[in-house]
Write a protein that holds these residues in place. Sequence first.
Motif, PDB file in Angstrom:
ATOM      1  N   ARG A   1      44.393  43.668  44.575  1.00 55.49           N
ATOM      2  CA  ARG A   1      44.430  43.986  43.137  1.00 55.49           C
ATOM      3  C   ARG A   1      45.159  45.299  42.928  1.00 55.49           C
ATOM      4  NH1 ARG A   1      38.932  43.747  40.046  1.00 55.49           N
ATOM      5  NH2 ARG A   1      40.400  44.160  38.375  1.00 55.49           N
ATOM      6  N   ASN A   2      45.679  45.459  41.739  1.00 62.54           N
ATOM      7  CA  ASN A   2      46.363  46.695  41.379  1.00 62.54           C
ATOM      8  C   ASN A   2      45.571  47.530  40.391  1.00 62.54           C
ATOM      9  OD1 ASN A   2      49.040  46.434  42.759  1.00 62.54           O
ATOM     10  ND2 ASN A   2      48.959  44.500  41.663  1.00 62.54           N
ATOM     11  N   LEU A   3      44.638  46.907  39.675  1.00 67.26           N
ATOM     12  CA  LEU A   3      43.829  47.608  38.678  1.00 67.26           C
ATOM     13  C   LEU A   3      42.348  47.522  39.058  1.00 67.26           C
ATOM     14  CD1 LEU A   3      45.528  46.205  35.448  1.00 67.26           C
ATOM     15  CD2 LEU A   3      45.945  48.410  36.536  1.00 67.26           C
ATOM     16  N   THR A   4      41.641  48.596  38.816  1.00 70.62           N
ATOM     17  CA  THR A   4      40.199  48.590  39.050  1.00 70.62           C
ATOM     18  C   THR A   4      39.498  47.948  37.861  1.00 70.62           C
ATOM     19  OG1 THR A   4      39.858  50.732  38.004  1.00 70.62           O
ATOM     20  CG2 THR A   4      40.345  50.750  40.374  1.00 70.62           C
ATOM     21  N   ASP A   5      38.216  47.646  38.020  1.00 70.88           N
ATOM     22  CA  ASP A   5      37.437  47.109  36.902  1.00 70.88           C
ATOM     23  C   ASP A   5      37.386  48.107  35.743  1.00 70.88           C
ATOM     24  OD1 ASP A   5      36.966  44.735  38.249  1.00 70.88           O
ATOM     25  OD2 ASP A   5      35.060  45.427  39.088  1.00 70.88           O
ATOM     26  N   ALA A   6      37.262  49.387  36.078  1.00 70.38           N
ATOM     27  CA  ALA A   6      37.232  50.418  35.030  1.00 70.38           C
ATOM     28  C   ALA A   6      38.563  50.466  34.279  1.00 70.38           C
ATOM     29  CB  ALA A   6      36.913  51.783  35.638  1.00 70.38           C
TER      30      ALA A   6
END
Length: 103
Positions: free
Chosen positions: A32-37
């Motif tokens: 993934r490139n983006l976190t959940d936050a």
Amino acid sequence: MKASAFRPILPALIVAALSCGCATGPMPDPGRNLTDAQCRDLTAIAAHAPPTRQSNASELAALRRAGYDPSPWYDPYYPDDLQAAQRLVDYWYRMECVLARSG
């Protein structure tokens, strides 16, 4: 003590900060490139929620991960480099955040 005495320590501190995620926040899951936050904050930005320090930091961290560097005093490629990073973050958002919620 001379300032040059600290020079050998500086690269080690930078590597330690980057490897622990202290400089940019938590790292996304592998693949993934983006976190959940970041997904949550980018969703709030898209919904025109009032900006917060956290949402601004999340957006900037995502743009930096996409290759945008806001630090140069003079950037001959601005705004093209910013817009390219925004397109990449938008793509990541659609693939990682929107699909994760709908799937």
